[in-house]
Design an enzyme around this catalytic site. Structure first.
Site, mmCIF file in Angstrom:
data_model
loop_
_atom_site.group_PDB
_atom_site.id
_atom_site.type_symbol
_atom_site.label_atom_id
_atom_site.label_comp_id
_atom_site.label_asym_id
_atom_site.label_seq_id
_atom_site.Cartn_x
_atom_site.Cartn_y
_atom_site.Cartn_z
ATOM 1 N N GLU A 70 44.677 40.073 42.553
ATOM 2 C CA GLU A 70 45.317 38.778 42.316
ATOM 3 C C GLU A 70 46.530 39.019 41.410
ATOM 4 O O GLU A 70 47.531 38.331 41.485
ATOM 5 C CB GLU A 70 44.299 37.854 41.620
ATOM 6 C CG GLU A 70 44.833 36.467 41.379
ATOM 7 C CD GLU A 70 44.018 35.687 40.355
ATOM 8 O OE1 GLU A 70 42.907 35.258 40.687
ATOM 9 O OE2 GLU A 70 44.520 35.505 39.242
ATOM 10 N N SER A 108 41.323 37.041 36.077
ATOM 11 C CA SER A 108 40.651 37.662 37.228
ATOM 12 C C SER A 108 41.590 38.705 37.825
ATOM 13 O O SER A 108 42.752 38.406 38.097
ATOM 14 C CB SER A 108 40.373 36.621 38.307
ATOM 15 O OG SER A 108 39.430 35.687 37.858
ATOM 16 N N ARG A 123 45.730 31.109 45.580
ATOM 17 C CA ARG A 123 46.506 31.954 44.676
ATOM 18 C C ARG A 123 47.861 32.410 45.224
ATOM 19 O O ARG A 123 48.296 33.540 44.990
ATOM 20 C CB ARG A 123 45.710 33.195 44.251
ATOM 21 C CG ARG A 123 44.498 32.918 43.400
ATOM 22 C CD ARG A 123 44.870 32.266 42.073
ATOM 23 N NE ARG A 123 43.730 32.250 41.193
ATOM 24 C CZ ARG A 123 42.862 31.242 41.115
ATOM 25 N NH1 ARG A 123 43.020 30.157 41.860
ATOM 26 N NH2 ARG A 123 41.858 31.317 40.268
HETATM 27 N N1 EPU Z 1 29.321 36.848 38.760
HETATM 28 C C1 EPU Z 1 28.474 37.921 38.676
HETATM 29 N N2 EPU Z 1 28.820 38.925 37.825
HETATM 30 C C2 EPU Z 1 29.949 38.901 37.077
HETATM 31 C C3 EPU Z 1 30.808 37.791 37.176
HETATM 32 C C4 EPU Z 1 30.469 36.770 38.024
HETATM 33 O O1 EPU Z 1 27.448 37.980 39.342
HETATM 34 O O2 EPU Z 1 30.188 39.836 36.313
HETATM 35 C C5 EPU Z 1 28.943 35.726 39.640
HETATM 36 C C6 EPU Z 1 28.722 34.462 38.821
HETATM 37 O O3 EPU Z 1 27.414 34.374 38.357
HETATM 38 C C7 EPU Z 1 29.044 33.376 39.819
HETATM 39 C C8 EPU Z 1 30.093 34.020 40.729
HETATM 40 O O4 EPU Z 1 30.035 35.424 40.490
HETATM 41 O O5 EPU Z 1 27.922 33.074 40.585
HETATM 42 C C9 EPU Z 1 31.511 33.507 40.467
HETATM 43 O O6 EPU Z 1 31.862 33.797 39.110
HETATM 44 P P1 EPU Z 1 32.673 32.744 38.218
HETATM 45 O O7 EPU Z 1 31.989 31.426 38.248
HETATM 46 O O8 EPU Z 1 32.928 33.370 36.905
HETATM 47 O O9 EPU Z 1 34.030 32.507 38.976
HETATM 48 P P2 EPU Z 1 35.057 33.521 39.619
HETATM 49 O O10 EPU Z 1 35.050 33.241 41.087
HETATM 50 O O11 EPU Z 1 34.839 34.927 39.195
HETATM 51 C C10 EPU Z 1 37.147 31.949 39.572
HETATM 52 C C11 EPU Z 1 38.615 32.190 39.324
HETATM 53 C C12 EPU Z 1 38.895 32.081 37.829
HETATM 54 C C13 EPU Z 1 38.445 30.713 37.334
HETATM 55 C C14 EPU Z 1 36.953 30.570 37.600
HETATM 56 C C15 EPU Z 1 36.401 29.226 37.202
HETATM 57 C C16 EPU Z 1 39.361 33.727 41.060
HETATM 58 C C17 EPU Z 1 39.692 35.150 41.415
HETATM 59 N N3 EPU Z 1 38.967 33.517 39.788
HETATM 60 O O12 EPU Z 1 36.429 33.028 38.976
HETATM 61 O O13 EPU Z 1 40.288 32.162 37.669
HETATM 62 O O14 EPU Z 1 38.697 30.577 35.933
HETATM 63 O O15 EPU Z 1 36.719 30.720 39.026
HETATM 64 O O16 EPU Z 1 36.702 28.266 38.127
HETATM 65 O O17 EPU Z 1 39.481 32.840 41.906
HETATM 66 C C18 EPU Z 1 42.058 33.705 37.243
HETATM 67 O O18 EPU Z 1 42.476 33.404 38.377
HETATM 68 O O19 EPU Z 1 42.658 34.534 36.514
HETATM 69 C C19 EPU Z 1 40.826 33.099 36.786
HETATM 70 C C20 EPU Z 1 40.293 33.431 35.621
#
Ligand code: EPU
Length: 289
Positions: free
Chosen positions: A281, A211, A162
Site C-alpha cells: 500500500e 498498513s 486505496r
Molecule cells: N489480524 C491478525 N493478526 C494481526 C493483525 C490483524 O490476525 O497481526 C486480523 C484481525 O484480528 C482482524 C483482521 O486481521 O480480524 C483485520 O485486522 P484490522 O482490523 O486491524 O484491520 P486491517 O484490515 O489490518 C485496515 C486498514 C487500516 C485501518 C483499519 C481499521 C488496510 C490495508 N488497512 O486494517 O488502515 O486503520 O483497517 O479500519 O486496509 C492504513 O491504511 O495505513 C491503515 C492503518
C-alpha cells in the site's frame, strides 16, 4: 528525505522545492517538463518509502495557499444539513479534523489519527473503520502535467480501494468535502473512539507507514502475515510489529533497504504458504531495482 517520511528513512532528494501557489506550480511543472526532469509531490510522507540512495529529480512540497481551509458559501444545490469545506492538498488531515470539530462538522472523525495530508489522503483514498475519503469528497481542483487547472466531481476521479484513477502526475490542488452538522461533543466522542481502537490494534509509537500491504480482496494482509509466523521477524532495524503484522516498524536504526528486504521476505513467504501476492500500500519512490 528521512525527515519527510514517517518511516524516518530515505537518502537525499536531489532537489526539494516548496511551492506556495498555483501560478508558481504551473510555471515549475512547465519548466520541469521542458527540461525533461522527473518530479513528484510529497505530502506528509506518511505512506512513502524513499530508497537509501535518495531521489533523482525534483520533490515538490505544497505549502502556503495549499495549507488553507475555508467554509464555502451554500450554492443552493447542497443536501440539507450539509456544509462544504475546501482544503488545500498540503493541509494536514489533523488540521482539517480540528477545524471540523471547532465548526461542529461531522464526517472526518474516522480519519482521526491518520498522520497524512489532504492530498495524500485523497489520492490514496484513505480509509479506516468502514469509511473512505471518497465518500466525503464533493469535487477536486486538479492540475495536469501542462499546468492546466480543472475542477472534477469526486465521483469522476475513479476511486478504488486505496487509490484514484487519475493520470500519473495529475496534481490535486484543493479538495472540497461535504460534511454534516453535528454537536461538538458527538464529534469529539467519535474521534476518541477511533483513536482508542487505533491505539489498541496498531503500533503507533515506532515510526512506520501504517498498513504496509493492501488487503487482498476479502482477506486481511495482517492475518496472512501473522499466520505465516512472521510477527516479530526483523531484518536490520526493520521489524514486523508484534502488535499488528501488517505494520513494518523502524526500531530506530532501519535503512530503507532493511524495509524493502523485509517487504520481499513477507511477499515471498505469504506467496509460498498461501499462493497470494501481497501488494504494498506504501508508495515506493525512486529506483529500487
Ligand atoms: N489480524 C491478525 N493478526 C494481526 C493483525 C490483524 O490476525 O497481526 C486480523 C484481525 O484480528 C482482524 C483482521 O486481521 O480480524 C483485520 O485486522 P484490522 O482490523 O486491524 O484491520 P486491517 O484490515 O489490518 C485496515 C486498514 C487500516 C485501518 C483499519 C481499521 C488496510 C490495508 N488497512 O486494517 O488502515 O486503520 O483497517 O479500519 O486496509 C492504513 O491504511 O495505513 C491503515 C492503518
Amino acid at each position: 528525505m528521512s525527515q519527510y517520511s514517517t518511516f524516518k528513512v530515505g537518502g537525499p532528494a536531489e532537489a526539494i522545492i516548496s511551492v506556495t501557489n498555483s501560478e508558481d506550480l504551473a510555471r515549475l511543472i512547465h519548466w520541469l517538463k521542458k527540461n525533461d526532469v522527473n518530479w513528484w509531490i510529497v505530502g506528509r510522507g506518511s505512506n512513502i518509502l524513499v530508497p537509501d540512495q535518495g531521489l533523482a529529480g525534483v520533490t515538490i512540497v505544497l505549502e502556503g495557499e495549499f495549507s488553507s481551509i475555508e467554509k464555502l458559501e451554500s450554492e443552493g444545490s447542497q443536501k440539507e444539513n450539509s456544509t462544504l469545506i475546501r482544503a488545500g492538498a498540503g493541509c494536514l488531515l489533523s488540521k482539517v479534523i480540528h477545524y471540523c470539530t471547532k465548526n461542529c462538522l461531522s464526517g472526518f472523525e474516522f480519519a482521526f489519527g491518520i498522520p497524512g495530508s489532504v492530498g495524500g489522503a485523497v489520492i490514496m483514498n484513505a480509509g479506516a473503520w468502514g469509511h473512505e475519503i471518497e465518500n466525503l469528497l464533493d469535487s477536486a481542483t486538479l492540475m495536469d502535467n501542462n499546468g492546466e487547472v480543472s475542477t472534477e466531481q469526486g465521483r469522476n476521479l475513479g476511486f478504488t480501494y486505496r487509490g484514484w484513477g487519475m493520470k500519473p502526475n495529475t496534481v490535486l490542488l484543493y479538495a472540497t468535502f461535504t460534511l454534516t452538522t453535528s454537536s461538538r461533543e458527538e464529534i469529539k466522542a467519535a474521534c476518541r473512539k477511533y483513536q482508542e481502537l487505533r491505539k489498541k490494534n496498531q503500533p503507533l509509537i515506532k515510526p512506520s507507514a501504517g498498513s504496509f500491504f493492501k488487503n487482498p480482496p476479502g482477506l486481511s494482509a495482517g492475518r496472512l502475515i501473522d499466520e505465516a509466523g512472521l510477527k516479530g521477524h526483523s531484518i536490520g532495524g526493520a521489524k514486523i510489529s508484534e502488535k499488528h503484522a501488517n505494520f513494518i516498524v523502524n526500531t530506530g536504526s532501519a535503512s530503507a533497504t532493511d524495509i524493502l528486504n523485509l517487504m520481499r521476505l513477507v511477499q515471498n513467504t505469504v506467496y509460498k504458504q498461501f499462493d497470494i501476492k501481497l501488494e504494498p500500500e506504501v508508495h515506493i519512490l525512486g529506483d529500487v531495482g
